[in-house]
Write a protein that holds these residues in place. Structure first.
Motif, short mmCIF file in Angstrom:
data_model
loop_
_atom_site.label_atom_id
_atom_site.label_comp_id
_atom_site.label_asym_id
_atom_site.label_seq_id
_atom_site.Cartn_x
_atom_site.Cartn_y
_atom_site.Cartn_z
N LEU A 237 -65.75 31.06 -40.10
CA LEU A 237 -66.71 30.25 -40.84
C LEU A 237 -66.10 28.92 -41.26
O LEU A 237 -66.70 27.86 -41.12
CB LEU A 237 -67.18 31.03 -42.06
CG LEU A 237 -68.48 30.60 -42.75
CD1 LEU A 237 -69.65 30.66 -41.79
CD2 LEU A 237 -68.75 31.50 -43.95
N THR B 207 -75.14 38.00 -36.89
CA THR B 207 -74.65 36.65 -37.20
C THR B 207 -73.27 36.70 -37.86
O THR B 207 -72.82 37.75 -38.34
CB THR B 207 -75.61 35.93 -38.15
OG1 THR B 207 -75.67 36.66 -39.40
CG2 THR B 207 -77.00 35.84 -37.55
N ARG C 52 -67.98 26.94 -37.77
CA ARG C 52 -69.12 27.63 -37.17
C ARG C 52 -70.22 27.84 -38.21
O ARG C 52 -69.95 28.03 -39.39
CB ARG C 52 -68.68 28.97 -36.59
CG ARG C 52 -67.60 28.80 -35.52
CD ARG C 52 -67.00 30.12 -35.11
NE ARG C 52 -65.83 29.90 -34.28
CZ ARG C 52 -65.73 30.30 -33.01
NH1 ARG C 52 -66.74 30.94 -32.44
NH2 ARG C 52 -64.64 30.05 -32.32
N GLN C 53 -71.45 27.84 -37.76
CA GLN C 53 -72.58 28.03 -38.65
C GLN C 53 -72.68 29.49 -39.09
O GLN C 53 -72.50 30.40 -38.28
CB GLN C 53 -73.87 27.62 -37.94
CG GLN C 53 -73.99 26.14 -37.66
CD GLN C 53 -74.05 25.32 -38.94
OE1 GLN C 53 -74.74 25.67 -39.89
NE2 GLN C 53 -73.31 24.22 -38.95
N ALA C 54 -72.98 29.69 -40.37
CA ALA C 54 -73.12 31.05 -40.88
C ALA C 54 -74.21 31.81 -40.15
O ALA C 54 -74.13 33.03 -39.96
CB ALA C 54 -73.40 31.02 -42.38
N SER C 55 -75.26 31.09 -39.73
CA SER C 55 -76.40 31.74 -39.07
C SER C 55 -76.18 31.95 -37.58
O SER C 55 -77.04 32.51 -36.89
CB SER C 55 -77.66 30.90 -39.27
OG SER C 55 -77.48 29.60 -38.75
N ALA C 56 -75.01 31.52 -37.06
CA ALA C 56 -74.75 31.63 -35.63
C ALA C 56 -74.56 33.09 -35.23
O ALA C 56 -73.88 33.86 -35.91
CB ALA C 56 -73.51 30.83 -35.25
#
Length: 336
Positions: A176, A122, A180-184
């Protein structure tokens, strides 16, 4: 990787302590703990290279440390083409390529074992591993026991991991902040395209460019995201630093960095709204951080309390005395 702290609240956390003899070395101030200056590796190369203090750069040049530059001719990286690059720094890294890649894989496994969610591939994982690599020398140079001397002793591969980590961290955080999502889950190709398109291979202030070939940068990101092309078990990192100590130091450092980032954001907004006002004159202004509302003075008090606790706990993690005077607003402002 936590991305937001409620700064108007006291940031709780368990007290931590270092290991070793019962009479710890004197504690270091927070600014000392979190910064590097003229430190060099075993070959005399500055960890900060051309970002090091000018006097340090002059000293290592007089000592005969190579600082050769050249024009970048990497046709596969238009953002760098023609820029000045430090080829001597790249040559130092190239000699330790396998060690550097294995070191990044080791850091990625450390991160996964300490904080498995979100996963290794991620964006959060990439940010954390790059941040861990940037934190390495702080622990090694400042720990209270078996401290690495500041000049001429740090293994060169560790210095290269640090230097590569700084660039990776800058690009990953920018991704980030781009929404964009941190968990992406991210791929090496996505990271490389973003860095190229957004100019992260070129330093704006000096127009110097990263000297590492594109393929080597991609291999490094692969080692972090997937472990491909690297062997964590063969890394010497585990013999140079205690993983638990490194993670605890990193976690405290990261929480403080995020708190300072949030404080800077609020202060910048207030400064735009009240041109020319000193921070102390803004203490009565009501601000909202997350779901909490209070005065800017409350926010400043909370940050100072948090910083003082982090200072104490970082020293304890390093096996140093944590008994130091509280952080003041001027000291915090100098760190912004």
């Amino acid at each position: 990787m936590g991305m937001a702290h409620g700064l108007l609240a006291d940031v709780a956390g368990p007290a931590v302590s270092g290991s070793g003899p019962s009479a710890p070395r004197r504690g270091l101030r927070l600014a000392e703990l979190l910064t590097l200056g003229d430190q060099t590796d075993e070959h005399g190369r500055l960890l900060l290279e051309d970002s090091a203090p000018r006097q340090a750069q002059k000293r290592v040049k007089r000592a005969g440390v190579a600082m050769a530059e050249a024009r970048c001719d990497y046709a596969d990286s238009p953002s760098r083409l023609g820029g000045r690059m430090n080829v001597s720094a790249y040559e130092a890294l190239r000699r330790d390529t396998a060690e550097v890649l294995n070191g990044f894989a080791w850091l990625a496994e450390l991160r996964s074992s300490a904080d498995p969610t979100p996963g290794r591939g991620t964006l959060a994982g990439l940010v954390d591993v790059a941040n861990l690599g940037s934190t390495l020398p702080l622990v090694l140079f400042h720990r209270g026991h078996d401290q690495v001397p500041a000049q001429g002793a740090l293994p060169a591969f560790l210095a290269s991991v640090f230097k590569a980590s700084r660039g990776l961290f800058s690009g990953a955080v920018a991704m980030l902040n781009d929404g964009r999502q941190a968990s992406a889950v991210v791929t090496t190709a996505e990271v490389m395209v973003f860095a190229e398109e957004h100019g992260h291979f070129r330093r704006t202030e000096t127009q110097r460019v990263c000297a590492a070939p594109t393929r080597l940068i991609a291999r490094t990101i692969d080692a972090v995201l997937t472990g491909e092309g690297a062997e964590a078990g063969r890394s010497r990192l585990g013999h140079e630093v205690d993983g638990t100590q490194l993670w605890r130091f990193f976690s405290l450092h990261d929480s403080f960095s995020q708190a300072m980032s949030n404080y800077r954001f609020v202060l910048d907004n207030l400064t735009r709204q009240h041109p020319g006002a000193q921070p102390e004159a803004l203490f009565g202004v009501v601000v909202t951080v997350g779901d909490r509302t209070g005065t800017f003075g409350d926010l400043t008090d909370a940050l100072a309390h948090h910083a003082t606790r982090v200072q104490s706990e970082l020293n304890q993690v390093l096996g140093r005395s944590g008994e130091l005077a509280p952080l003041t607003l001027p000291a915090l402002l100098r760190m912004l």
